[in-house]
Write a protein that holds these residues in place. Structure first.
Motif, PDB file in Angstrom:
ATOM      1  N   CYS A 417      48.244  45.483  47.221  1.00 15.71           N
ATOM      2  CA  CYS A 417      47.725  46.796  46.830  1.00 15.71           C
ATOM      3  C   CYS A 417      47.848  47.802  47.977  1.00 15.71           C
ATOM      4  O   CYS A 417      47.666  47.453  49.138  1.00 15.71           O
ATOM      5  CB  CYS A 417      46.252  46.701  46.435  1.00 15.71           C
ATOM      6  N   ILE A 418      48.137  49.042  47.600  1.00 13.53           N
ATOM      7  CA  ILE A 418      48.044  50.177  48.513  1.00 13.53           C
ATOM      8  C   ILE A 418      47.008  51.119  47.914  1.00 13.53           C
ATOM      9  O   ILE A 418      47.111  51.498  46.736  1.00 13.53           O
ATOM     10  CB  ILE A 418      49.390  50.890  48.692  1.00 13.53           C
ATOM     11  N   VAL A 419      45.998  51.459  48.695  1.00 13.51           N
ATOM     12  CA  VAL A 419      44.878  52.252  48.176  1.00 13.51           C
ATOM     13  C   VAL A 419      44.588  53.437  49.085  1.00 13.51           C
ATOM     14  O   VAL A 419      44.940  53.447  50.266  1.00 13.51           O
ATOM     15  CB  VAL A 419      43.601  51.392  48.028  1.00 13.51           C
ATOM     16  N   GLU A 420      43.925  54.443  48.491  1.00  8.58           N
ATOM     17  CA  GLU A 420      43.494  55.619  49.242  1.00  8.58           C
ATOM     18  C   GLU A 420      41.975  55.601  49.361  1.00  8.58           C
ATOM     19  O   GLU A 420      41.270  55.429  48.361  1.00  8.58           O
ATOM     20  CB  GLU A 420      43.945  56.903  48.542  1.00  8.58           C
ATOM     21  N   THR A 421      41.480  55.799  50.591  1.00  8.55           N
ATOM     22  CA  THR A 421      40.038  55.825  50.840  1.00  8.55           C
ATOM     23  C   THR A 421      39.668  57.139  51.528  1.00  8.55           C
ATOM     24  O   THR A 421      40.541  57.950  51.860  1.00  8.55           O
ATOM     25  CB  THR A 421      39.609  54.654  51.736  1.00  8.55           C
ATOM     26  N   ARG A 422      38.376  57.309  51.777  1.00  7.85           N
ATOM     27  CA  ARG A 422      37.919  58.535  52.445  1.00  7.85           C
ATOM     28  C   ARG A 422      38.064  58.462  53.957  1.00  7.85           C
ATOM     29  O   ARG A 422      37.934  59.474  54.640  1.00  7.85           O
ATOM     30  CB  ARG A 422      36.458  58.801  52.086  1.00  7.85           C
ATOM     31  N   GLY A 423      38.285  57.274  54.494  1.00  9.80           N
ATOM     32  CA  GLY A 423      38.394  57.104  55.932  1.00  9.80           C
ATOM     33  C   GLY A 423      38.085  55.679  56.338  1.00  9.80           C
ATOM     34  O   GLY A 423      37.978  54.776  55.496  1.00  9.80           O
ATOM     35  N   HIS A 424      37.933  55.450  57.639  1.00  6.06           N
ATOM     36  CA  HIS A 424      37.762  54.098  58.166  1.00  6.06           C
ATOM     37  C   HIS A 424      36.506  53.411  57.613  1.00  6.06           C
ATOM     38  O   HIS A 424      36.545  52.222  57.265  1.00  6.06           O
ATOM     39  CB  HIS A 424      37.710  54.141  59.697  1.00  6.06           C
ATOM     40  N   GLU A 425      35.395  54.120  57.527  1.00  2.00           N
ATOM     41  CA  GLU A 425      34.160  53.504  57.040  1.00  2.00           C
ATOM     42  C   GLU A 425      34.289  53.070  55.582  1.00  2.00           C
ATOM     43  O   GLU A 425      33.852  51.974  55.207  1.00  2.00           O
ATOM     44  CB  GLU A 425      32.997  54.489  57.191  1.00  2.00           C
ATOM     45  N   HIS A 426      34.910  53.928  54.788  1.00  2.72           N
ATOM     46  CA  HIS A 426      35.125  53.600  53.373  1.00  2.72           C
ATOM     47  C   HIS A 426      36.064  52.408  53.239  1.00  2.72           C
ATOM     48  O   HIS A 426      35.863  51.506  52.406  1.00  2.72           O
ATOM     49  CB  HIS A 426      35.691  54.828  52.659  1.00  2.72           C
ATOM     50  N   ALA A 427      37.098  52.375  54.074  1.00  2.16           N
ATOM     51  CA  ALA A 427      38.060  51.270  54.055  1.00  2.16           C
ATOM     52  C   ALA A 427      37.369  49.955  54.456  1.00  2.16           C
ATOM     53  O   ALA A 427      37.626  48.898  53.857  1.00  2.16           O
ATOM     54  CB  ALA A 427      39.220  51.568  54.988  1.00  2.16           C
ATOM     55  N   ASP A 428      36.498  50.024  55.468  1.00  2.00           N
ATOM     56  CA  ASP A 428      35.758  48.818  55.891  1.00  2.00           C
ATOM     57  C   ASP A 428      34.834  48.312  54.776  1.00  2.00           C
ATOM     58  O   ASP A 428      34.661  47.100  54.597  1.00  2.00           O
ATOM     59  CB  ASP A 428      34.944  49.119  57.145  1.00  2.00           C
ATOM     60  N   GLU A 429      34.251  49.250  54.035  1.00  2.87           N
ATOM     61  CA  GLU A 429      33.389  48.871  52.916  1.00  2.87           C
ATOM     62  C   GLU A 429      34.188  48.108  51.855  1.00  2.87           C
ATOM     63  O   GLU A 429      33.739  47.084  51.332  1.00  2.87           O
ATOM     64  CB  GLU A 429      32.769  50.126  52.292  1.00  2.87           C
ATOM     65  N   LEU A 430      35.400  48.578  51.575  1.00  2.00           N
ATOM     66  CA  LEU A 430      36.264  47.898  50.613  1.00  2.00           C
ATOM     67  C   LEU A 430      36.654  46.515  51.124  1.00  2.00           C
ATOM     68  O   LEU A 430      36.608  45.526  50.375  1.00  2.00           O
ATOM     69  CB  LEU A 430      37.527  48.727  50.351  1.00  2.00           C
ATOM     70  N   ARG A 431      36.989  46.439  52.381  1.00  2.17           N
ATOM     71  CA  ARG A 431      37.412  45.152  52.949  1.00  2.17           C
ATOM     72  C   ARG A 431      36.295  44.118  52.864  1.00  2.17           C
ATOM     73  O   ARG A 431      36.521  42.968  52.482  1.00  2.17           O
ATOM     74  CB  ARG A 431      37.849  45.349  54.396  1.00  2.17           C
ATOM     75  N   ARG A 432      35.070  44.531  53.197  1.00  3.53           N
ATOM     76  CA  ARG A 432      33.936  43.603  53.126  1.00  3.53           C
ATOM     77  C   ARG A 432      33.684  43.139  51.694  1.00  3.53           C
ATOM     78  O   ARG A 432      33.391  41.949  51.457  1.00  3.53           O
ATOM     79  CB  ARG A 432      32.681  44.287  53.687  1.00  3.53           C
TER      80      ARG A 432
END
Length: 451
Positions: A417-432
């Motif tokens: 998957c390639i996804v768009e997030t709001r930034g690093h914190e949002h991306a970390d939330e998805l990863r967790r």
């Protein structure tokens, strides 16, 4: 003015009505530029910059130097941008080009000039040569962007496309100059070029008061040589910082060695800075005025381009954005709370390259992410993954799944998957969230190669 392309050694090219044979160039023949002699470098003086400022005052844009409210808040630095990309041909190169052309004798102006360039120097010479009625021939390598080649022709330049790289183009241009009497103009090391570029430094100190530091990108060294000379002559306390791409750090290495050295040049987003050997006159002029040198990576150059598009509504090429890139990379923490000027040197970026830079900038900013996750191949397995992504407010940009190369479980599917997030914190939330629900999650730059 007719423009001919030289594509083979046996082919002739028209230069101001004279047929020059490419075959006359010998690899053994020494082609020498007397204005850029490594054994006798010319150190430009402040009065040279002052003379240039007077002579070009009616032919060059006095570009704005304005504070960036958003980027000042983001970085904690009182940032001002000198917007040189607003020159007619899109770069600071016009300053030196116009002054050098105006400094020619009447006879030299009649014969014309020749130069080797892949872009901005060729554009500047072609435009101002046309304005001043001086014939201009530019030799451009085959890797030069087609847009810039065509623009040079539109501006009235006689364009010769010759050579796989700028080194071959330079040799050809020097040979043309030798055979025709045309003056060869080095785009970053001719003394008049340095003096002309220094007029940007004069404008900066006139437009912004109480400057603490100026951060200037370095390629061949012409801009920082002239500008540092001008700034330090008037305000010695202003700190001058040079920035290079880490893929071609010729000035940094030369400063360490105490003399001009040649370095390898790799492909870089800051293609205008990819100069393996800096100018000898530029180095001799600038070395005593530069307080600090830093090199910056590609991801921060891309991020700087993105920040400028989003926050300044400014389209700037990689070389022009390198000063801001150094700040965004955290390389200059001592500038926090200081008043800093950064020249945005040029805006001649290809549309396709701009698109790539924006995507790389989004990735560096944590707003474009990619991962591989193994999910159930039962009905609803991928739908469940999509629900998790949607629940977190993440936008799914692309998805691809494959079964053939997954050997661990016949009832599982590997989903990329390639996804768009709001930034690093949002991306970390998805990863967790992914790691909490799935056993095999591979995140980051190498994830698309699979587990």
């Amino acid at each position: 003015m007719p423009a001919e392309e030289a594509t083979s050694p046996s082919e002739g090219v028209q230069v101001n009505g004279h047929l020059e044979k490419s075959s006359s160039i010998s690899s053994e023949e020494e082609l020498f530029d007397p204005m850029c002699d490594p054994e006798n470098p010319i150190v430009v003086k402040f009065q040279d910059v002052s003379a240039a400022a007077y002579k070009i005052r009616n032919g060059i844009e006095r570009t704005p130097c304005t504070k960036s409210v958003q980027l000042s808040a983001l970085t904690g630095i009182d940032l001002h941008f000198k917007k040189e990309f607003l020159q007619q041909t899109g770069s600071f190169k016009e300053r030196g080009a116009r002054y050098t052309l105006m400094a020619l004798t009447k006879e030299q102006q009649k014969i014309g000039v020749v130069a080797a360039s892949a872009g901005n120097h060729a554009l500047a010479l072609s435009y101002h040569g046309n304005q001043l009625g001086i014939p201009v021939t530019v030799v451009m390598p085959i890797i030069a962007p087609l847009m810039k080649v065509n623009l040079c022709r539109q501006y009235g330049g006689n364009v010769i496309v010759k050579g796989a790289d700028i080194g071959v183009s330079r040799s050809h241009a020097l040979k043309i100059g030798k055979d025709t009497g045309m003056v060869y103009i080095n785009g970053y090391d001719h003394p008049h070029i340095l003096a002309g570029q220094g007029t940007m430094g004069l404008e900066i100190v006139e437009q912004v008061s109480d400057i603490d530091a100026v951060v200037i990108p370095i390629g061949g060294g012409g801009l920082i040589a002239g500008s540092a000379l001008a700034i330090k002559s008037l305000y010695p306390s202003v700190k001058v910082i040079g920035v290079e791409s880490e893929r071609c750090a010729g000035f940094t290495e030369s400063m360490k060695a105490g003399k001009v050295v040649t370095v390898g040049a790799q492909s870089t987003l800051a293609d205008g800075l990819a100069v393996p050997t800096v100018g000898v006159n530029a180095f001799a002029t600038a070395r005593n005025y530069i307080d600090q040198m830093v090199t910056v990576g590609e991801e921060f150059i891309a991020l700087a381009i993105l920040r400028l598009v989003e926050m300044e509504k400014a389209v700037v090429e990689g070389a022009g954005a390198t000063g801001l890139a150094a700040v965004l990379a955290g390389l200059l923490p001592e500038l926090k709370g200081k008043r800093v000027v950064i020249p945005l040197c040029g805006g001649n970026i290809d549309t396709t390259v701009l698109g790539r830079c924006i995507e790389r900038g989004l990735a560096a900013d944590g707003r474009l992410c990619r991962f591989v996750v193994t999910v159930s191949d039962r009905p609803g397995g991928i739908a469940e993954l999509c629900k998790l992504i949607a629940k977190l407010g993440v936008s799914l940009k692309d998805i691809f799944h494959e079964r053939a190369w997954l050997t661990s479980d016949i009832f599982s599917v590997q989903t990329k998957c390639i996804v768009e997030t709001r930034g690093h914190e949002h991306a970390d939330e998805l990863r967790r969230a992914l790691e909490a629900q799935y056993q095999n999650v591979f995140w980051g730059p190498h994830s698309l190669m699979g587990p």
